[in-house]
Design a protein around this motif. Sequence first.
Motif, PDB file in Angstrom:
ATOM      1  N   ARG A 212       0.815  -1.213   0.000  1.00  0.00           N
ATOM      2  CA  ARG A 212       0.000   0.000   0.000  1.00  0.00           C
ATOM      3  C   ARG A 212       0.851   1.268   0.000  1.00  0.00           C
ATOM      4  O   ARG A 212       0.346   2.351   0.302  1.00  0.00           O
ATOM      5  N   THR A 213       2.131   1.132  -0.317  1.00  0.00           N
ATOM      6  CA  THR A 213       3.041   2.272  -0.285  1.00  0.00           C
ATOM      7  C   THR A 213       3.684   2.463  -1.654  1.00  0.00           C
ATOM      8  O   THR A 213       4.286   1.532  -2.188  1.00  0.00           O
ATOM      9  N   TYR A 214       3.549   3.666  -2.199  1.00  0.00           N
ATOM     10  CA  TYR A 214       4.088   3.972  -3.528  1.00  0.00           C
ATOM     11  C   TYR A 214       4.021   5.480  -3.737  1.00  0.00           C
ATOM     12  O   TYR A 214       3.361   6.205  -2.963  1.00  0.00           O
ATOM     13  N   LEU A 215       4.677   5.957  -4.771  1.00  0.00           N
ATOM     14  CA  LEU A 215       4.594   7.364  -5.122  1.00  0.00           C
ATOM     15  C   LEU A 215       3.223   7.641  -5.712  1.00  0.00           C
ATOM     16  O   LEU A 215       2.734   6.890  -6.559  1.00  0.00           O
ATOM     17  N   ALA A 216       2.570   8.709  -5.258  1.00  0.00           N
ATOM     18  CA  ALA A 216       1.252   9.057  -5.769  1.00  0.00           C
ATOM     19  C   ALA A 216       1.281   9.103  -7.299  1.00  0.00           C
ATOM     20  O   ALA A 216       2.221   9.608  -7.904  1.00  0.00           O
TER      21      ALA A 216
END
Length: 355
Positions: A212-216
């Motif tokens: 659930r973590t990434y660059l927008a």
Amino acid sequence: MNPGKLLLVGIVLLAGNTHAADLVPGATKKLDAYLDGLQRDGSLSGSLAISERGAIRYQRSIGFATIDNGVPQPADGGTRYRIGGVSRLFTAALAFQFAEHATITLDNKLAEFYPELPNAIGISYRQMLQQRSGLADYRAAPGFDSWRTSVRTHDDMLKTIAAGGTHFPPGERVEISDSNYLLIGYALEKVTGKSYDDLLRSQITSRLGLVRTYLAGAGGATTLEAAGYAWTPDGWRAVIDDDPSVGGSASGIVSNAGDLVAFTDALFAGKVVSTYNVGAMRDDENTGAGIGLRRLHVAAATCFGEHSQVAAYDAFVCHFPGQRITIAWTGNAARIPVDPVIEQVAKLVKIKPAG
């Protein structure tokens, strides 16, 4: 082994696992009651996660992820939020990873790639990571609110940073500026030939299972992302987000409380960078010269992490080394200040005051 001895060993191991330090499970009912109250009041929307000794012990979401045609859509454990300046913690970890492998040297100067920027010959990557470069924050640039929602190229952002100039000579003091961490991300892209999102994914999120973590703008599943809202006399009003190209490695990451806790615990366990460099990342009480892990004070106790508010989003993650407890909050709407909420959560899990 004698069956009796085997049984005895099992009992001893079990007793060792039911540790007196298991404070979080014992606070579950109080945490639920407190968050139930916030839910009823409609005063806050977001997700909370707490770990103890490296294991998630509590997770809860309240409020809504979005409001569609006037109908709030409930947030849940899978909802993702913009985390603003907490993104800097990931960027700092990436910088240390590449320094450990001699891909970059933290004492190299900004002029290595960007000689046109003010004081570039005198500003080191280390000073930028420490927020001691003196570079003005591009978020304070004239007209920022008019272009923050538009796509900006690296050249656009570099021109804005150059026009902002400097506030003090390199190394003189600490002053938080998103220009520092945006430029660190640009430099890592130059050195590796990869995009910041590729680096984040290959070096950190894929290795740790942080799905659930990434660059927008790079995560794909935007329907799972919370939208930001501000309270008005007419109710909640949607707030337009910064374009991902504006926040980048300084404030452009999407995540949630569970992933932030997992990342921070892995960091302190030496699974992201060496334990020596975790020490280098921690804010020094005397100089304030930490890198990524700011020294914060919650419920009269000291923890290390980051706290940010950008647009309508609040994000917080902090690790209390003495009790090995990590608390994270990610939110998208608030009618009340979030800091007192974090304070109360810390008190409910019996975080011990410093000293």
